[in-house]
Design a protein around this motif. Structure first.
Motif, PDB file in Angstrom:
ATOM      1  N   SER A 195       0.823  -1.210   0.000  1.00  0.00           N
ATOM      2  CA  SER A 195       0.000   0.000   0.000  1.00  0.00           C
ATOM      3  C   SER A 195       0.855   1.258   0.000  1.00  0.00           C
ATOM      4  CB  SER A 195      -0.938  -0.006   1.216  1.00  0.00           C
ATOM      5  OG  SER A 195      -1.861  -1.076   1.129  1.00  0.00           O
ATOM      6  N   THR A 196       1.967   1.231   0.720  1.00  0.00           N
ATOM      7  CA  THR A 196       2.878   2.376   0.716  1.00  0.00           C
ATOM      8  C   THR A 196       3.466   2.582  -0.667  1.00  0.00           C
ATOM      9  OG1 THR A 196       3.428   1.982   3.044  1.00  0.00           O
ATOM     10  CG2 THR A 196       4.961   3.337   1.765  1.00  0.00           C
ATOM     11  N   LEU A 197       3.773   1.482  -1.353  1.00  0.00           N
ATOM     12  CA  LEU A 197       4.286   1.570  -2.717  1.00  0.00           C
ATOM     13  C   LEU A 197       3.231   2.172  -3.641  1.00  0.00           C
ATOM     14  CD1 LEU A 197       6.433   0.883  -4.881  1.00  0.00           C
ATOM     15  CD2 LEU A 197       5.373  -1.386  -5.058  1.00  0.00           C
ATOM     16  N   LEU A 198       1.982   1.728  -3.509  1.00  0.00           N
ATOM     17  CA  LEU A 198       0.902   2.285  -4.315  1.00  0.00           C
ATOM     18  C   LEU A 198       0.786   3.789  -4.092  1.00  0.00           C
ATOM     19  CD1 LEU A 198      -1.695   2.383  -5.996  1.00  0.00           C
ATOM     20  CD2 LEU A 198      -2.930   1.523  -3.988  1.00  0.00           C
ATOM     21  N   ASN A 199       0.821   4.231  -2.843  1.00  0.00           N
ATOM     22  CA  ASN A 199       0.705   5.656  -2.546  1.00  0.00           C
ATOM     23  C   ASN A 199       1.847   6.452  -3.167  1.00  0.00           C
ATOM     24  OD1 ASN A 199      -1.628   5.207  -1.081  1.00  0.00           O
ATOM     25  ND2 ASN A 199      -0.602   5.152   0.904  1.00  0.00           N
ATOM     26  N   ALA A 200       3.047   5.883  -3.149  1.00  0.00           N
ATOM     27  CA  ALA A 200       4.200   6.569  -3.737  1.00  0.00           C
ATOM     28  C   ALA A 200       4.041   6.693  -5.249  1.00  0.00           C
ATOM     29  CB  ALA A 200       5.481   5.820  -3.395  1.00  0.00           C
ATOM     30  N   LEU A 201       3.538   5.644  -5.897  1.00  0.00           N
ATOM     31  CA  LEU A 201       3.345   5.683  -7.345  1.00  0.00           C
ATOM     32  C   LEU A 201       2.185   6.604  -7.722  1.00  0.00           C
ATOM     33  CD1 LEU A 201       3.760   1.869  -8.149  1.00  0.00           C
ATOM     34  CD2 LEU A 201       5.386   3.695  -8.678  1.00  0.00           C
ATOM     35  N   ALA A 202       1.153   6.641  -6.875  1.00  0.00           N
ATOM     36  CA  ALA A 202      -0.026   7.456  -7.162  1.00  0.00           C
ATOM     37  C   ALA A 202       0.185   8.922  -6.821  1.00  0.00           C
ATOM     38  CB  ALA A 202      -1.228   6.919  -6.403  1.00  0.00           C
ATOM     39  N   GLY A 203       1.154   9.203  -5.952  1.00  0.00           N
ATOM     40  CA  GLY A 203       1.377  10.588  -5.545  1.00  0.00           C
ATOM     41  C   GLY A 203       0.311  11.105  -4.607  1.00  0.00           C
ATOM     42  N   ARG A 204      -0.414  10.211  -3.943  1.00  0.00           N
ATOM     43  CA  ARG A 204      -1.480  10.581  -3.021  1.00  0.00           C
ATOM     44  C   ARG A 204      -1.769   9.381  -2.125  1.00  0.00           C
ATOM     45  NH1 ARG A 204      -5.890   7.930  -5.207  1.00  0.00           N
ATOM     46  NH2 ARG A 204      -5.733   7.485  -7.444  1.00  0.00           N
ATOM     47  N   ASP A 205      -2.613   9.596  -1.116  1.00  0.00           N
ATOM     48  CA  ASP A 205      -2.980   8.503  -0.219  1.00  0.00           C
ATOM     49  C   ASP A 205      -4.105   7.692  -0.838  1.00  0.00           C
ATOM     50  OD1 ASP A 205      -1.104   9.239   1.625  1.00  0.00           O
ATOM     51  OD2 ASP A 205      -2.479  10.470   2.802  1.00  0.00           O
ATOM     52  N   ALA A 206      -3.746   6.851  -1.804  1.00  0.00           N
ATOM     53  CA  ALA A 206      -4.742   6.009  -2.470  1.00  0.00           C
ATOM     54  C   ALA A 206      -5.131   4.827  -1.608  1.00  0.00           C
ATOM     55  CB  ALA A 206      -4.186   5.516  -3.805  1.00  0.00           C
ATOM     56  N   ALA A 207      -4.235   4.398  -0.722  1.00  0.00           N
ATOM     57  CA  ALA A 207      -4.510   3.242   0.140  1.00  0.00           C
ATOM     58  C   ALA A 207      -4.094   3.572   1.558  1.00  0.00           C
ATOM     59  CB  ALA A 207      -3.747   2.011  -0.365  1.00  0.00           C
ATOM     60  N   ALA A 208      -4.841   3.042   2.527  1.00  0.00           N
ATOM     61  CA  ALA A 208      -4.532   3.275   3.935  1.00  0.00           C
ATOM     62  C   ALA A 208      -3.284   2.502   4.321  1.00  0.00           C
ATOM     63  CB  ALA A 208      -5.712   2.853   4.808  1.00  0.00           C
TER      64      ALA A 208
END
Length: 341
Positions: A195-208
């Protein structure tokens, strides 16, 4: 947290044609018996037709045909990331559908768990998609290069990247592999930083996410798969952490263990069980150092698991057919006795 749902234009050329008289949608999330869909008109939340569950429920990433206010049909899948559900059952669970790339995520906080990565790679290859190993928390590893080389030696034919969501190291190289319009799925055990990786790629808090524990590992946070749109136009499915992964079949074993299967043709006997028989090519490769005994044992274990799952599934199908026949005979007898003589 704001939930961002993709729109049809973000899918590029991957979208199939909807059957006549229906609207096209793509499953973004599945929860509480309802499907959250992205459609040309915007996001909608609809129930699936109960008959769809006969062949397994719709999964995130599925393309579906919508009739009225109900999902009437799941369109043919190009790929399916599948596992056997936890427990003593042979039922298959599709984690994500129509995936082009599978990011197999593990952490560099501890020594890379090669056997665990092999298992996820077999599932990824079996899906019909291309796997990519992503090792997170590179900032917490003293020798990143050696760790990557160790995993790459075991992950035959698969690229291995080390990244850090904290420092940003390796993220640009990973983004370059996420082509616009492609669908990627993130898989791995709980606490490795998906989830932290997803947030980094998305540039926002996409996942908790949650705080890191004392051992450097995170806590499990994702409870349901969900599809997200990344800034570059790629789509990414964040899946729950898998505490237990049993392969649904042996489809991906040959690719995940290409070095092992390449040796099989050298066995003296066609029916070699590779368990110490004379002339076994695998035994010879272990003896002369070409094959790691631990990798051989992992291959045998996964192959045995897959065969056992297939047998359980066959027994389950046979039992269901017997029940259906018994029910049919009971109905026929009931109708026969109810007719006037």
């Amino acid at each position: 947290m704001t939930v961002h749902h993709p729109q049809v234009p973000a899918w590029g050329t991957a979208a199939p044609a909807a059957p006549r008289g229906t609207r096209l949608g793509r499953v973004v999330r599945v929860d509480r018996g309802l499907l959250t869909l992205a459609t040309a008109e915007g996001p909608v939340r609809l129930p699936p037709d109960p008959r769809l569950h006969e062949d397994g429920p719709p999964a995130v990433g599925d393309w579906v045909a919508v009739t009225g206010e109900r999902v009437a049909q799941v369109l043919p899948r190009q790929s399916a990331l599948t596992r056997t559900v936890a427990g003593r059952t042979s039922a298959a669970q599709v984690l994500a559908a129509n995936v082009d790339l599978v990011l197999v995520v593990d952490t560099l906080v501890e020594h890379a768990r090669l056997r665990r990565i092999e298992r996820f790679l077999a599932m990824a290859w079996g899906s019909g998609a291309v796997p990519l190993v992503v090792l997170t928390k590179a900032d917490a590893c003293a020798d990143v290069r050696s760790a990557v080389e160790q995993v790459a030696e075991d992950a035959v034919g698969v690229a291995v990247l080390a990244v850090s969501a904290h420092t940003g190291a390796g993220l640009d190289e990973l983004r370059a592999r996420l082509a616009p319009g492609t669908t990627c799925a993130v898989v791995g055990p709980s606490g490795v930083g998906k989830s932290t990786l997803l947030n980094a790629l998305a540039g926002r808090d996409a996942a908790a996410t949650t705080e890191v524990r004392g051992d450097g590992r995170g806590r499990h946070t994702t409870t349901a798969a969900q599809l997200h749109v990344l800034p570059g136009g790629a789509l990414l499915v964040d899946t729950p952490g898998l505490r237990e992964l049993e392969l649904a079949d042996d489809e991906g074993l040959d690719a995940a263990f290409a070095d092992v299967t390449a040796l099989l043709t050298g066995c003296r006997f066609r029916d070699c069980a590779h368990a110490g028989e004379p002339g076994c090519a695998l035994a010879a490769a272990i003896d002369d150092g070409r094959l790691d005994p631990a990798r051989y044992r992992a291959w045998r274990k996964l192959r045995t698991e897959a065969e056992t799952t297939e047998l359980r599934r066959a027994d389950r199908v046979a039992a269901r057919r017997q029940r259906e026949k018994a029910w049919g005979r009971a109905v026929a007898r009931s109708r026969g006795t109810s007719r006037p003589r």
